[in-house]
Design an enzyme around this catalytic site. Structure first.
Site, short mmCIF file in Angstrom:
data_model
loop_
_atom_site.label_atom_id
_atom_site.label_comp_id
_atom_site.label_asym_id
_atom_site.label_seq_id
_atom_site.Cartn_x
_atom_site.Cartn_y
_atom_site.Cartn_z
N MET A 24 0.86 -1.18 0.00
CA MET A 24 0.00 0.00 0.00
C MET A 24 0.89 1.23 0.00
SD MET A 24 -3.00 -0.99 2.76
CE MET A 24 -1.85 -1.70 3.95
N CYS A 116 -2.67 -1.20 -9.62
CA CYS A 116 -2.86 0.15 -9.08
C CYS A 116 -3.86 0.93 -9.94
CB CYS A 116 -1.52 0.90 -9.03
SG CYS A 116 -1.69 2.58 -8.36
N LYS A 158 0.26 -8.86 -8.82
CA LYS A 158 -1.03 -8.48 -8.24
C LYS A 158 -1.83 -7.71 -9.29
CE LYS A 158 -3.03 -6.45 -4.07
NZ LYS A 158 -3.48 -5.06 -4.01
N ASP A 228 -11.04 -6.30 1.28
CA ASP A 228 -11.98 -6.24 2.41
C ASP A 228 -11.80 -7.39 3.40
OD1 ASP A 228 -13.00 -3.98 1.26
OD2 ASP A 228 -14.86 -4.90 0.56
#
Length: 337
Positions: A24, A116, A158, A228
């Site tokens: 992050m 991203c 990712k 989440d």
């Protein structure tokens, strides 16, 4: 077709779930990575590092790759869109041949950011923009994979569900990357256009598991789910859908104890307010030690707020922290809680 095991999540015995700290920007510096490692993160990933800046000997960019004592195996994440530049950046990082290199331990791998959603990154053809060009993404993976094999470390990627609802292509994209050589793929269960809302859709991990299996590549690639994950039940749902592990992002902000809940649920005890205050005080002190007082306090204001977000009077406390100019005043405010 989605795996139907998710209906059994509530019946799963609380067994250990392998959980890593997702990258992050602005959050996963060495201080936070070390904190999450202390509470059970199996692996941590750096903030994203520009391949172009790194190959141009940018000193500031190099500092993002610092690995400190006490971190879990630390993976360094790079972004870009040129296969050769990405390969050179991976080689520089894995060789430690850059200005300001500071490795307490060697990098445990390279992760490629293809997820991203930020406009600046996307408009440059990086991050999730690569999902619009699968052949290019394959070439990047192939080039960086050669470097990772040279250094004996794994390569992970990712990515998201797709650019938007009209262009969801994560199954074909994931299969292509696995065939190109990715050792692990992490699916963030949102599209680029969703950014971080509305809610993630873990069921897509079941579809990806199925696609990888049908393509005959599931056995040689690790599948991680992301999006989440704030409780054990959230993580267990991803595992029930076919994931091998989970990558925890924003759910860990202010709650590094979540990694204990996932990795050692039998001994997890929710932190008390005193635990949280003691932890955030040490965290802020460590950030100041790393960044200096002026930058450290400025960067800590929003990050410390996550630790106190549900405490009575949190809004007033945040307002006072935002006006604190030095570490002594900052810690004194926290002491009053």
């Amino acid at each position: 077709m989605t795996i139907n095991n998710e209906n059994n999540v509530n019946n799963i015995n609380p067994t250990a779930i392998r959980a890593s700290l997702a990258p992050m920007a602005g959050f996963t510096d060495s201080v936070f990575r070390r904190l999450c490692s202390d509470y059970g993160a199996a692996e941590v990933t750096s903030e994203m590092i520009s391949s172009v800046a790194l190959t141009m000997n940018d000193r500031k960019t190099g500092t993002l790759a610092a690995i400190s004592v006490g971190e879990a195996p630390a993976v360094l994440q790079i972004f870009g869109h040129d296969p050769d530049t990405m390969a050179r950046a991976a080689d520089i990082l894995l060789s430690g041949d850059f200005a300001g290199c500071s490795y307490a331990t060697s990098p445990a791998g390279i992760d490629i950011n293809m997820g991203c959603p930020v406009k600046k990154i996307f408009s440059s053809g990086d991050g999730s923009a690569l999902m619009r060009d699968t052949p290019l993404a394959e070439r990047i993976v192939d080039s960086v994979k050669d470097i990772c094999e040279k250094h004996g470390v794994p390569l992970s990627v990712k990515f998201r569900l797709g650019v938007d609802e009209a262009h969801i292509n994560y199954c074909d994209f994931g299969v292509a990357l696995a065939r190109a050589g990715a050792d692990k793929i992490t699916l963030h269960c949102r599209t680029r256009s969703q950014f971080y809302a509305p809610s993630a859709q873990p069921a897509h991990c079941g579809n990806l598991h199925e696609a990888l299996s049908e393509a005959g590549v599931r056995g040689r690639v690790i599948l991680a789910g992301n999006g989440d994950i704030e409780t054990y039940a959230d993580a267990a749902r991803y595992i029930a859908l076919g994931c091998d592990e989970v990558a925890v992002g924003r759910g860990a902000l202010g709650d590094p104890w979540l990694f204990t809940a996932l990795s050692a649920p039998e001994r997890y005890v929710p932190p008390t307010i005193d635990d949280r205050i003691a932890t955030v005080k040490q965290f802020v002190s460590d950030v100041v030690a790393l960044r200096g007082e002026v930058c450290g306090i400025r960067e800590s204001r929003s990050r410390a707020a996550y630790f106190i977000r549900d405490i009575r009077g949190a809004a007033q406390i945040r307002d006072r922290m935002n006006r604190a100019e030095n570490l002594c005043d900052f810690l004194a405010i926290l002491d009053e809680i």
